[in-house]
Design an enzyme around this catalytic site. Structure first.
Site, PDB file in Angstrom:
ATOM      1  N   GLY A  36       7.076   4.379   8.431  1.00 39.30           N
ATOM      2  CA  GLY A  36       6.260   5.562   8.647  1.00 39.30           C
ATOM      3  C   GLY A  36       6.471   6.104  10.047  1.00 39.30           C
ATOM      4  O   GLY A  36       7.538   5.920  10.639  1.00 39.30           O
ATOM      5  N   SER A  37       5.456   6.746  10.580  1.00 38.12           N
ATOM      6  CA  SER A  37       5.617   7.430  11.855  1.00 38.12           C
ATOM      7  C   SER A  37       5.661   6.431  13.014  1.00 38.12           C
ATOM      8  O   SER A  37       5.113   5.333  12.941  1.00 38.12           O
ATOM      9  CB  SER A  37       4.466   8.410  12.075  1.00 38.12           C
ATOM     10  OG  SER A  37       3.285   7.702  12.376  1.00 38.12           O
ATOM     11  N   THR A  38       6.300   6.845  14.101  1.00 37.91           N
ATOM     12  CA  THR A  38       6.386   5.998  15.284  1.00 37.91           C
ATOM     13  C   THR A  38       5.002   5.750  15.871  1.00 37.91           C
ATOM     14  O   THR A  38       4.702   4.643  16.333  1.00 37.91           O
ATOM     15  CB  THR A  38       7.348   6.634  16.307  1.00 37.91           C
ATOM     16  OG1 THR A  38       8.682   6.541  15.780  1.00 37.91           O
ATOM     17  CG2 THR A  38       7.305   5.928  17.643  1.00 37.91           C
TER      18      THR A  38
ATOM     19  N   GLU B 207      10.008  14.792  16.069  1.00 38.53           N
ATOM     20  CA  GLU B 207      10.357  14.738  14.661  1.00 38.53           C
ATOM     21  C   GLU B 207       9.506  15.765  13.899  1.00 38.53           C
ATOM     22  O   GLU B 207       8.281  15.707  13.923  1.00 38.53           O
ATOM     23  CB  GLU B 207      10.083  13.332  14.125  1.00 38.53           C
ATOM     24  CG  GLU B 207      10.574  13.143  12.708  1.00 38.53           C
ATOM     25  CD  GLU B 207      10.387  11.705  12.234  1.00 38.53           C
ATOM     26  OE1 GLU B 207       9.372  11.084  12.568  1.00 38.53           O
ATOM     27  OE2 GLU B 207      11.273  11.224  11.496  1.00 38.53           O
TER      28      GLU B 207
ATOM     29  N   CYS C  91      13.317  10.160   7.524  1.00 41.43           N
ATOM     30  CA  CYS C  91      13.253   9.690   8.905  1.00 41.43           C
ATOM     31  C   CYS C  91      14.620   9.741   9.573  1.00 41.43           C
ATOM     32  O   CYS C  91      14.719   9.898  10.773  1.00 41.43           O
ATOM     33  CB  CYS C  91      12.674   8.287   8.954  1.00 41.43           C
ATOM     34  SG  CYS C  91      13.377   7.213   7.720  1.00 41.43           S
TER      35      CYS C  91
ATOM     36  N   GLY D 102       3.369   3.131  13.832  1.00 43.53           N
ATOM     37  CA  GLY D 102       4.094   1.886  14.077  1.00 43.53           C
ATOM     38  C   GLY D 102       3.655   1.218  15.370  1.00 43.53           C
ATOM     39  O   GLY D 102       3.473   0.000  15.439  1.00 43.53           O
TER      40      GLY D 102
ATOM     41  N   LYS E  51       0.838  -1.202   0.000  1.00 48.51           N
ATOM     42  CA  LYS E  51       0.000   0.000   0.000  1.00 48.51           C
ATOM     43  C   LYS E  51       0.872   1.252   0.000  1.00 48.51           C
ATOM     44  O   LYS E  51       1.512   1.578   0.993  1.00 48.51           O
ATOM     45  CB  LYS E  51      -0.930   0.062   1.209  1.00 48.51           C
ATOM     46  CG  LYS E  51      -1.985   1.150   1.009  1.00 48.51           C
ATOM     47  CD  LYS E  51      -2.528   1.733   2.297  1.00 48.51           C
ATOM     48  CE  LYS E  51      -1.648   2.755   2.953  1.00 48.51           C
ATOM     49  NZ  LYS E  51      -1.715   4.115   2.405  1.00 48.51           N
TER      50      LYS E  51
ATOM     51  N   GLU F 295       9.986   0.406  10.514  1.00 45.83           N
ATOM     52  CA  GLU F 295      11.019   1.421  10.315  1.00 45.83           C
ATOM     53  C   GLU F 295      10.341   2.760  10.567  1.00 45.83           C
ATOM     54  O   GLU F 295       9.505   3.195   9.777  1.00 45.83           O
ATOM     55  CB  GLU F 295      11.587   1.309   8.895  1.00 45.83           C
ATOM     56  CG  GLU F 295      12.982   1.876   8.772  1.00 45.83           C
ATOM     57  CD  GLU F 295      12.976   3.342   8.458  1.00 45.83           C
ATOM     58  OE1 GLU F 295      12.949   4.130   9.426  1.00 45.83           O
ATOM     59  OE2 GLU F 295      12.972   3.691   7.277  1.00 45.83           O
TER      60      GLU F 295
END
Lengths: 483, 292
Positions: free
Chosen positions: A234-236, A387, A290, A239, A182, A256
């Site tokens: 993607g973002s933490t 971030e 990132c 995740g 995706k 990641e």
């Protein structure tokens, strides 16, 4: 006298843009059940194309196609043949590299120079690299006869749309898995052209499926009971949600996630090179990276000198039309991301840091943010902790190597770090102590398919690239888990 | 009065092992430990949430020193554990026999396997970097290499059945790579773990590298799974009905989770492979340009 640059725009016709794009399921481009959405050029806000959005039924269909392809074709196929498909894909990416670069630049907003010289060449290289692994998996250190996991559900971000697709697909396919990918909702186009390349390469139907959509589609992919392996970049925050949603299942997972990397400059560093590295570290890809070097830690004794040089260099950066080959800084990928960057930068002001940007005219339309640095930043400031994912650099100082290490590691993240010094022993001393998955010494933001990439701590787990990158997609042949 | 040939044995108080010391539970709680036939053996300390947190603090404190030790040194310390264990095999065989209901001969074989397991892991300390890392051939003028580095503080829910060999098989792979451990022992068979702590305490292993908590696994596990200063968790001995909750809690700081083996405890006598060690290692990759 000032030398003006003449514009050197790449032609957008090279992108072979279509008015609408379908999703790719079981070897064919089709409409879907989830309606459609528009993808825009962030540099102009014009609509580029209408893209079919995958709904739950499409996810079901794609996972079923991937399962069937896994059982009937891809896993039983001789490994050397699998590898040859990947070699073919790598070659076709090279053949269509200019088209892919222009399309990426249009859809993402990144400068054509970067799409052309970094993203697309690395995509081809990644397929080449893993193509060669396909029939050598027994030598990769995961047991004599490692096995694929099955169907991989893969969700990728918008910052390197095509490159992230390659990072996900190449190792998964080489190991014998099939994929449901995706792409991000703001950058679906190059992944769909890559699907077309898979089709042209004769890849058996169902081995790769590409489902455009937003968060809901991603959630449907990663929580699908037919998916054996989830890979997410993607973002933490997302995740963590994914990790929670997989709790209690046997689905394997690699993540990641975000970063807040320190780029550390010692007083003996070659300053001109360090300045280039700092610029590359935070302004490459508009800071939508990132592993961006978003915290500059500079030794106090050279802070003023370095900042003067850095400001001088920032003043020469050219922001504007991403398709212009002279452009250094392109557009912010979306209005939403621009709002986030503005919000955190405003918080930087409010918390007492000092903002500086070079004189920089922003285009009237599109999403833009000037290259920005904050001085007077303390470790407690939100711009030093969170971030930003934009072209915003927070500058902090240190006196001793121990202090540099402590400040660099004072973050929940641990994706990357940079060290600039002329002293070899100090580089190795620092590299050993920095709690980060990638340490760039006297360089920054370098990537290679043979080089494992991934984080410590809340930057995620698992590696992409290298021998280590295969581990996410294999289990040891004796039944023990490979990951 | 007892006759001289009928001397009353001096019994041991089984305590926790935190930061190199042997405290009782701060809660003052203890619980009865029985043998495989249900006969009372002794009381063990019942660790509390506070004890678990103290153990995490001790493990974090020990981490910098242990990770900075040379691999050679870590290997020597692990081998020393095997040496000291060898000298106390009778005691371990007795505890394993009582707790697991094994014959003296079988229990002795388990101890032998446990000692040999330490030796096996001891030898890995200075080979992991070569086997798991190496130079990477990147397309450019850069020297690029990868090394495995320890994950940090690891919570280990030890297997419930195999109280010595299983325990060693989940603890040794944590510490051999430089991570530190907070171990929740087999709930009903905790004695070999406490005795192992005594071995660790006299084997040059720095205090805090391994911390041992006896008590209720289901009570302690959620605090460790949700602890923001724990970097990884092994769910091996977690009760089935809380696995999902523990994984959800572990996601709060992106812990590395080693799920419980499918189909119950594995055959601990089999050669372990690299998987447990690599679960607590992070690959770090370093780049440097080449040039004159």
């Amino acid at each position: 006298m000032a030398w003006e640059y003449a514009p050197a725009p790449e032609s957008r016709n090279i992108a072979r843009l279509r008015t609408s794009y379908g999703m790719f399921i079981d070897g064919a481009f089709t409409g879907g059940t989830g309606g459609s959405f528009k993808t825009v050029n962030p540099a102009t806000e014009e609509v580029l194309a209408e893209v079919a959005e995958a709904g739950q039924a499409d996810v079901d269909r794609a996972v079923a196609a991937a399962r069937k392809a896994y059982d009937k074709v891809w896993a039983p196929m001789p490994a050397a043949e699998r590898g040859k498909y990947l070699f073919r894909i790598a070659r076709m990416v090279q053949e269509r590299s200019r088209e892919l670069a222009v399309l990426e630049s249009l859809d993402n907003g990144k400068p054509i120079r970067e799409a052309r010289d970094v993203d697309v060449p690395l995509v081809a290289a990644h397929f080449f690299y893993y193509a060669g692994w396909a029939d050598k998996l027994g030598y990769a250190g995961f047991g004599p006869d490692p096995r694929p996991l099955g169907v991989a559900g893969q969700v990728i971000p918008w910052n390197f749309p095509l490159l992230m697709a390659a990072w996900k697909l190449a190792p998964a396919l080489a190991a014998g898995n099939t994929c449901v990918l995706k792409p991000a909702e703001t950058t679906p186009l190059t992944a769909l052209v890559l699907a077309e390349i898979c089709q042209q390469a004769g890849l058996p139907p169902g081995v790769v499926n590409v489902l455009p959509g937003a968060g809901e589609t991603g959630r449907a992919v990663v929580t699908h009971p037919g998916v054996d392996k989830v890979a997410f970049t993607g973002s933490t925050d997302v995740g963590k949600q994914i990790a929670r949603s997989l709790a209690g299942t046997r689905t394997k997972c690699t993540l990641e996630l975000g970063g807040k990397a320190a780029n550390i400059v010692f007083d003996d560093a070659p300053l001109d090179q360090a300045v280039e590295g700092i610029v590359n570290g935070i302004f490459f890809n508009q800071g939508h990276v990132c592993c961006a070097g978003s915290r500059l830690l500079v030794q106090e004794s050279i802070a003023d000198e370095l900042l003067d040089k850095l400001k001088g260099r920032l003043a020469t950066l050219r922001l504007g039309d991403p398709l212009d080959k002279n452009t250094d800084i392109g557009a912010i990928n979306s209005a939403e991301q621009l709002a986030k960057i503005r919000e955190l930068s405003d918080i930087g002001d409010a918390e007492g840091a000092t903002r500086w940007s070079p004189p920089c005219e922003l285009p009237e339309h599109g999403y833009w943010f000037p290259p920005t640095l904050f001085t007077g930043v303390s470790q407690a400031h939100r711009i030093a902790r969170e971030e930003i994912f934009g072209p915003v650099l927070s500058v902090l100082t240190f006196r001793t190597p121990d202090e540099a290490v402590e400040k660099a590691n004072n973050t929940p993240y641990g994706l990357s770090a940079g060290v600039w010094t002329d002293k070899g022993s100090r580089i190795l001393w620092m590299a050993q102590r920095l709690r980060a998955g990638v340490v760039w010494a006297n360089t920054f933001n370098k990537f290679d398919p043979a080089s494992p990439f991934g984080g410590f701590k809340e930057s995620g787990f698992g590696r992409e690239g290298g021998r280590q990158g295969l581990e996410a997609y294999l289990c040891a042949g004796d039944g023990r888990s490979g990951t | 009065m007892t006759g001289s040939d009928e001397r009353l044995a001096v019994l041991k108080t089984y305590k926790l092992y935190i930061g190199g010391k042997f405290p009782r539970s701060e809660s003052g709680r203890s619980y009865a430990v029985s043998d495989a036939k249900g006969r009372f053996l002794t009381n063990a300390a019942q660790a509390s949430r506070k004890d678990a947190r103290d153990a995490v603090v001790a493990a974090r404190k020990a981490f910098p020193g242990w990770t900075a030790a040379t691999a050679y040194n870590r290997g020597q310390v692990l081998y020393r554990v095997a040496e000291v264990l060898e000298g106390r095999r009778a005691q371990f065989a007795e505890e394993v026999a009582a707790g697991e209901g094994l014959s003296a001969k079988r229990a002795d074989a388990v101890v032998t396997q446990g000692i040999d397991r330490w030796v096996w892991y001891a030898g890995w300390a200075d080979k992991l970097a070569q086997v798991l890392g190496g130079a990477n051939a990147v397309a450019g003028p850069y020297f690029n290499f990868s090394v495995p580095e320890p994950t940090g503080v690891v919570a280990v829910l030890a297997p419930q059945r195999s109280s010595l060999l299983g325990l060693i098989s989940v603890v040794a792979p944590v510490i051999v790579g430089g991570s530190t451990a907070v171990v929740v022992t087999a709930q009903d068979r905790p004695l070999p773990a406490v005795s192992l702590a005594e071995v660790l305490a006299t084997s040059d292993l720095p205090g805090g590298v391994v911390n041992v908590l006896t008590g209720r696994t289901a009570e302690l596990a959620p605090w460790l799974a949700g602890h923001m200063d724990v970097d990884a968790i092994d769910l091996c001995g977690a009760p089935d009905d809380i696995h999902a909750d523990l994984e959800r809690a572990a996601a709060d700081n992106v812990k590395r989770v080693v799920r419980a083996p499918l189909g119950g405890e594995p055959d601990w006598t089999a050669e372990p492979g690299l998987h447990r060690m690599s679960s607590y290692l992070e690959t770090k990759t370093v780049w440097h340009p080449m040039g004159v």
